[in-house]
Design a protein around this motif. Sequence first.
Motif, PDB file in Angstrom:
ATOM      1  N   CYS A  56       0.836  -1.197   0.000  1.00  0.00           N
ATOM      2  CA  CYS A  56       0.000   0.000   0.000  1.00  0.00           C
ATOM      3  C   CYS A  56       0.872   1.249   0.000  1.00  0.00           C
ATOM      4  O   CYS A  56       0.623   2.202  -0.753  1.00  0.00           O
ATOM      5  CB  CYS A  56      -0.915  -0.018   1.222  1.00  0.00           C
ATOM      6  SG  CYS A  56      -2.196   1.236   1.187  1.00  0.00           S
ATOM      7  N   GLY A  57       1.910   1.242   0.820  1.00  0.00           N
ATOM      8  CA  GLY A  57       2.817   2.385   0.874  1.00  0.00           C
ATOM      9  C   GLY A  57       3.543   2.599  -0.440  1.00  0.00           C
ATOM     10  O   GLY A  57       3.737   3.736  -0.885  1.00  0.00           O
ATOM     11  N   GLY A  58       3.949   1.494  -1.086  1.00  0.00           N
ATOM     12  CA  GLY A  58       4.629   1.598  -2.368  1.00  0.00           C
ATOM     13  C   GLY A  58       3.737   2.189  -3.442  1.00  0.00           C
ATOM     14  O   GLY A  58       4.177   3.018  -4.255  1.00  0.00           O
ATOM     15  N   ALA A  59       2.481   1.752  -3.459  1.00  0.00           N
ATOM     16  CA  ALA A  59       1.524   2.286  -4.432  1.00  0.00           C
ATOM     17  C   ALA A  59       1.277   3.770  -4.201  1.00  0.00           C
ATOM     18  O   ALA A  59       1.190   4.562  -5.144  1.00  0.00           O
ATOM     19  CB  ALA A  59       0.213   1.507  -4.348  1.00  0.00           C
ATOM     20  N   LEU A  60       1.186   4.163  -2.933  1.00  0.00           N
ATOM     21  CA  LEU A  60       0.957   5.562  -2.593  1.00  0.00           C
ATOM     22  C   LEU A  60       2.125   6.432  -3.050  1.00  0.00           C
ATOM     23  O   LEU A  60       1.934   7.506  -3.637  1.00  0.00           O
ATOM     24  CB  LEU A  60       0.748   5.694  -1.086  1.00  0.00           C
ATOM     25  CG  LEU A  60       0.445   7.092  -0.552  1.00  0.00           C
ATOM     26  CD1 LEU A  60      -0.832   7.650  -1.157  1.00  0.00           C
ATOM     27  CD2 LEU A  60       0.325   7.054   0.978  1.00  0.00           C
ATOM     28  N   ARG A  61       3.335   5.951  -2.821  1.00  0.00           N
ATOM     29  CA  ARG A  61       4.523   6.718  -3.236  1.00  0.00           C
ATOM     30  C   ARG A  61       4.591   6.840  -4.759  1.00  0.00           C
ATOM     31  O   ARG A  61       4.977   7.888  -5.297  1.00  0.00           O
ATOM     32  CB  ARG A  61       5.794   6.057  -2.691  1.00  0.00           C
ATOM     33  CG  ARG A  61       5.963   6.213  -1.181  1.00  0.00           C
ATOM     34  CD  ARG A  61       7.350   5.776  -0.745  1.00  0.00           C
ATOM     35  NE  ARG A  61       7.560   4.343  -0.979  1.00  0.00           N
ATOM     36  CZ  ARG A  61       7.243   3.386  -0.109  1.00  0.00           C
ATOM     37  NH1 ARG A  61       6.686   3.717   1.066  1.00  0.00           N
ATOM     38  NH2 ARG A  61       7.482   2.127  -0.375  1.00  0.00           N
ATOM     39  N   THR A  62       4.218   5.769  -5.448  1.00  0.00           N
ATOM     40  CA  THR A  62       4.246   5.794  -6.915  1.00  0.00           C
ATOM     41  C   THR A  62       3.281   6.822  -7.464  1.00  0.00           C
ATOM     42  O   THR A  62       3.626   7.612  -8.361  1.00  0.00           O
ATOM     43  CB  THR A  62       3.901   4.408  -7.481  1.00  0.00           C
ATOM     44  OG1 THR A  62       4.913   3.470  -7.080  1.00  0.00           O
ATOM     45  CG2 THR A  62       3.825   4.436  -8.997  1.00  0.00           C
ATOM     46  N   LEU A  63       2.056   6.845  -6.947  1.00  0.00           N
ATOM     47  CA  LEU A  63       1.082   7.821  -7.422  1.00  0.00           C
ATOM     48  C   LEU A  63       1.535   9.239  -7.114  1.00  0.00           C
ATOM     49  O   LEU A  63       1.393  10.146  -7.943  1.00  0.00           O
ATOM     50  CB  LEU A  63      -0.290   7.542  -6.798  1.00  0.00           C
ATOM     51  CG  LEU A  63      -1.011   6.294  -7.307  1.00  0.00           C
ATOM     52  CD1 LEU A  63      -2.323   6.090  -6.564  1.00  0.00           C
ATOM     53  CD2 LEU A  63      -1.277   6.384  -8.808  1.00  0.00           C
ATOM     54  N   ARG A  64       2.097   9.439  -5.947  1.00  0.00           N
ATOM     55  CA  ARG A  64       2.598  10.775  -5.592  1.00  0.00           C
ATOM     56  C   ARG A  64       3.713  11.210  -6.536  1.00  0.00           C
ATOM     57  O   ARG A  64       3.803  12.381  -6.922  1.00  0.00           O
ATOM     58  CB  ARG A  64       3.103  10.781  -4.155  1.00  0.00           C
ATOM     59  CG  ARG A  64       1.991  10.808  -3.114  1.00  0.00           C
ATOM     60  CD  ARG A  64       2.567  10.741  -1.710  1.00  0.00           C
ATOM     61  NE  ARG A  64       1.539  10.886  -0.689  1.00  0.00           N
ATOM     62  CZ  ARG A  64       1.748  10.705   0.604  1.00  0.00           C
ATOM     63  NH1 ARG A  64       2.958  10.362   1.034  1.00  0.00           N
ATOM     64  NH2 ARG A  64       0.760  10.848   1.475  1.00  0.00           N
TER      65      ARG A  64
END
Length: 260
Positions: A213-221
């Motif tokens: 979840c954290g990785g996906a959030l960082r990617t979108l950011r």
Amino acid sequence: MVSTIPNPHVKQKVAERALVVAVTSRSVFDSGADDGGVLGVGVAFPLLQALQRVNERLLEDDPAETLLFDVVLITTDAQQQQQRPPLLSSARHHGLDVSRFCFSGEDDFLESLLTNDVQLFLTTDQRQAQQASGKGVLSALMDQQVASSPSEQLRVMFCGDAVVRSNSDLMGAIRPATQRFLARLGELRRRFGVFHSPLSIILVTFHGGRDSCGGALRTLRSRGVHVDEVYCLAGAPRGPIMSQLRPHFLLREGLSGLQE
């Protein structure tokens, strides 16, 4: 043969700046008309209202704003092909800000997407969505749940599992379209504050844990998309949370490998 009719009752958007969204007419309107010739509304009706609400808020803040949603109605249904006047008059009757009406057959509807520079194609037909993705057009499916989505706020959901997936099983042709859409969507979201925004971006990981979840959030950011709500289900049933979040559509396609 593809036929495109501009809507004379709405102001046309600036093509170079607009975020073009195509929606199938069969998802917006029922085929049956009442005695006045007005078509009933379908599952995608709240979606169009939500897109319109975003535009209205943008223009309230800046009447010269050109970064707007540009809605194109795509008709491939044979019955609705014979209902051109009711389609146009029904859109006006319901107050929908549809810029163009495109009429095509099932075999050449992809041409209408490419001709109109569509950046997101929404349909209730899985086969159409797959065909559009194959041509590099970002696509998403809508279902009956969309009918209960809010009309005053556009709710876009991203599948975090697809974002962090490292393989490139999705055709590379769609990735540029996804990146272009993310850039425009992120820019749109930044037009509004944290509270009372007419556009909400949601991230959900259905299977991965906290790290995914954290990785996906960082990617979108990193792509300029700031997320409003984040949920990590870690394998829990998705039905209850989806019924509460009520997104207008869920984006999976084209997200794989964005971090590369």
